[in-house]
Design an enzyme around this catalytic site. Structure first.
Site, PDB file in Angstrom:
ATOM      1  N   CYS A  62     127.296  41.086 110.426  1.00 18.16           N
ATOM      2  CA  CYS A  62     127.748  40.719 111.916  1.00 18.16           C
ATOM      3  C   CYS A  62     126.830  42.393 112.492  1.00 18.16           C
ATOM      4  O   CYS A  62     127.648  42.957 113.030  1.00 18.16           O
ATOM      5  CB  CYS A  62     128.181  40.650 112.429  1.00 18.16           C
ATOM      6  SG  CYS A  62     129.014  39.202 110.901  1.00 18.16           S
ATOM      7  N   GLY A  97     125.313  49.905 116.322  1.00 12.88           N
ATOM      8  CA  GLY A  97     125.771  50.759 116.162  1.00 12.88           C
ATOM      9  C   GLY A  97     126.396  51.214 114.972  1.00 12.88           C
ATOM     10  O   GLY A  97     126.622  52.745 113.945  1.00 12.88           O
ATOM     11  N   ASP A 123     122.933  32.709 111.499  1.00 14.67           N
ATOM     12  CA  ASP A 123     124.148  33.449 111.890  1.00 14.67           C
ATOM     13  C   ASP A 123     124.454  33.650 109.894  1.00 14.67           C
ATOM     14  O   ASP A 123     124.299  33.213 109.398  1.00 14.67           O
ATOM     15  CB  ASP A 123     124.544  31.629 111.449  1.00 14.67           C
ATOM     16  CG  ASP A 123     126.610  31.589 111.954  1.00 14.67           C
ATOM     17  OD1 ASP A 123     127.070  32.243 111.782  1.00 14.67           O
ATOM     18  OD2 ASP A 123     126.396  30.173 112.134  1.00 14.67           O
ATOM     19  N   ASP A 183     131.416  43.651 108.954  1.00 12.77           N
ATOM     20  CA  ASP A 183     132.081  43.713 110.280  1.00 12.77           C
ATOM     21  C   ASP A 183     132.451  42.734 110.987  1.00 12.77           C
ATOM     22  O   ASP A 183     131.546  42.581 112.131  1.00 12.77           O
ATOM     23  CB  ASP A 183     131.718  44.819 111.182  1.00 12.77           C
ATOM     24  CG  ASP A 183     132.778  45.405 112.831  1.00 12.77           C
ATOM     25  OD1 ASP A 183     133.791  45.259 111.797  1.00 12.77           O
ATOM     26  OD2 ASP A 183     132.307  44.898 113.291  1.00 12.77           O
ATOM     27  N   CYS A 197     138.512  44.573 114.282  1.00 12.21           N
ATOM     28  CA  CYS A 197     139.158  45.051 115.661  1.00 12.21           C
ATOM     29  C   CYS A 197     139.759  44.619 115.840  1.00 12.21           C
ATOM     30  O   CYS A 197     140.281  44.957 117.258  1.00 12.21           O
ATOM     31  CB  CYS A 197     137.610  45.709 116.197  1.00 12.21           C
ATOM     32  SG  CYS A 197     137.614  44.607 117.141  1.00 12.21           S
TER      33      CYS A 197
END
Length: 513
Positions: free
Chosen positions: A216, A221, A267, A377, A428
């Site tokens: 993902c 970054g 996906d 992630d 996150c």
């Protein structure tokens, strides 16, 4: 570091933040008495990282002219969160504006935060383009009372803001939280990231020559950080299901001059190929449709047709394309209309990034055991993001839904990584159901997985124990004390001032048949 400091001094990027001296902190965070805007990262293994220090909250005065109502602009919550992190106000983020705002006017910037609605959900309640009166009688006055985030200078008039699709609407001059804006600063040399995101890429420990999967990847970054750690040697496959986000990844890779990154639209739940052979479908068919023309229409134009270099000679009616091949010679005719149509398809390029065309490659998935390392992630509830002005839409049910989705993605990652490889899982969010509970699921489901130690180790330990939910009808299992020491959790309990984040690293043993 010195380039940034020079720009701070020359362009005033600090916006009034004092203490611009260059200093180095030690591992305990000790420094000189004066604070510094830019500091070297004190943690071992992160020598290429700089910290940018902000300040706040600051008290601002908005009613500088008591006899006049304050001209103001209301922005969306996501726009406001970006402004609080140093960004300017861009056109798509503006929801409402006072009447008679002209370019150069001083405006106050407030944020519209979601409010409860009758059906039990949440909504902003402001239609884009609403005219603000600036009075307490204003229908939306209470919604934004106390939610001003700064003031700035309007970069365009009210009519311009709601007429165009892109551009800066307000250049911020005073902020509740002051951070320098790094828009278009040292492009290709620096990339803004939260510290835990940098740590996650380093924990993966990619090696030159390996094949890495970033499941993902947007906005890219971590992908670029991985490629840099590999010295641009090997292959980094980046996936995202959004066309525009894949374009962003490719643009960033080009700006950073990284050639080992391949980005595909896919996906992550469909990452494993369902056939014996994983195929890549490029651009809508197997041929390249990019066409490059010279500025001078009277000269022959070099063209790429079906992936082969040709020359184009224009007359008043048609364009003759002469195509050469080692095995055959043929000619085909391309009308000016078709040529113009193909040119219009090149929506984004070549531009400064030299990426031509607005299309991205699609993937049908990859073979099992075809990657050395996988970074997942995962999409999550994002409860760790800072600043976060609103999180009311999340419930225990929605958090459990996130966890189910993440487990399915993790199953795909396990299939794709080879025996002896590594999986790094990160989020996150501070919700243990999406973090520690995922680790418990992974270790319980796949006996060939084991938690591995992490370097660099910056965050705190994970959460130990379990929790009973839904009137004690469901028990969420977390970690043992030993397991908790092997993961990294960044949250308010951590001594490091970052966003909320979680990182787990798994070593992959011999898989069962």
């Amino acid at each position: 570091m010195h380039k940034l400091m020079d720009l701070v001094c020359e362009k005033g990027l600090s916006e009034g933040i004092n203490g611009l001296e260059i200093i180095e902190q030690n591992a305990r965070g000790q420094s000189h008495e004066r604070s510094s805007l830019i500091q070297k990262c004190p943690y071992a293994g992160l020598e290429n990282v700089l910290f940018v220090q902000g300040s706040g909250p600051h008290v601002l005065q908005y009613n500088s002219q008591p006899d006049q109502s304050v001209k103001e602009i209301v922005v969306s919550r996501k726009c406001a969160e970006s402004v609080l992190r140093g960004a300017q106000v861009y056109v798509p983020g503006v929801l409402a504006c006072s009447s008679h705002v002209e370019k150069g006017d001083k405006v106050a910037v407030s944020v519209a935060v979601e409010q409860p609605v009758k059906d039990g959900g949440w909504a902003v309640g402001i239609t884009r383009g609403t005219v603000l009166q600036g009075l307490q009688a204003d229908a939306h006055y209470e919604e934004r009372k106390g939610l001003y985030i700064g003031q700035g200078i309007a970069a365009m008039s009210r009519s311009g803001i709601f007429r165009v699709l892109h551009g800066i609407a307000v250049e911020m001059t005073e902020r509740v939280y002051k951070l320098p804006s790094f828009n278009d600063v040292l492009e290709g040399e620096i990339f803004l990231q939260n510290l835990p995101s940098v740590v996650a890429a380093c924990v993966l420990d990619p090696q030159p020559g390996e094949r890495i999967l970033d499941m993902c990847a947007a906005p890219g970054g971590k992908t670029t950080a991985i490629a840099i750690l590999m010295r641009d040697k090997g292959e980094v496959v980046a996936l995202d299901r959004s066309h525009n986000k894949v374009m962003d990844i490719l643009k960033l890779a080009s700006e950073m001059d990284l050639n080992c990154i391949k980005a595909y639209k896919l996906d992550a739940l469909k990452s494993v190929s369902k056939t014996d052979e994983a195929t890549i479908v490029g651009m809508a068919d197997s041929h390249c449709e990019a066409i490059k023309t010279l500025a001078n229409d009277s000269d022959p134009c070099p063209v790429t047709v079906d992936g082969k270099a040709t020359n184009v000679v224009e007359d008043s009616s048609t364009t003759t394309v002469v195509q050469s091949d080692k095995n055959q010679e043929s000619k085909r005719y391309v009308s000016k209309a078709e040529l113009r149509k193909n040119l219009r398809r090149m929506k984004n390029g070549p531009g400064r990034s030299n990426y031509s065309g607005g299309r991205v490659e699609k993937s049908k998935g990859f073979l099992p055991n075809s990657f050395d390392r996988v970074l997942l992630d995962a999409p999550c509830s994002a409860l760790g993001l800072r600043p976060r002005l609103f999180a009311g839409e999340e419930t225990l049910v929605s958090l459990k839904t996130h966890a189910r989705y993440q487990r399915k993605m993790f199953d795909q990652a396990v299939k794709l990584v080879r025996p002896g490889g590594v999986i790094v899982y990160s989020t996150c969010t501070i919700n243990p159901g999406e973090n520690e509970a995922l680790v418990r699921y992974a270790l319980g489901t796949y006996k060939f997985l084991s938690l591995a130690s992490q370097h660099p180790k910056v965050g705190g330990p994970g959460i130990v124990g379990s929790c009973e939910l839904f009137n004690k009808t469901y028990t969420e299992e977390w970690l043992t004390e030993h397991e908790a020491e092997l993961v990294q959790r960044f949250d308010p309990s951590s001594p490091v001032d970052t966003i909320g984040f979680f990182i787990a690293k798994f070593s992959v043993g011999e898989k069962e048949d």
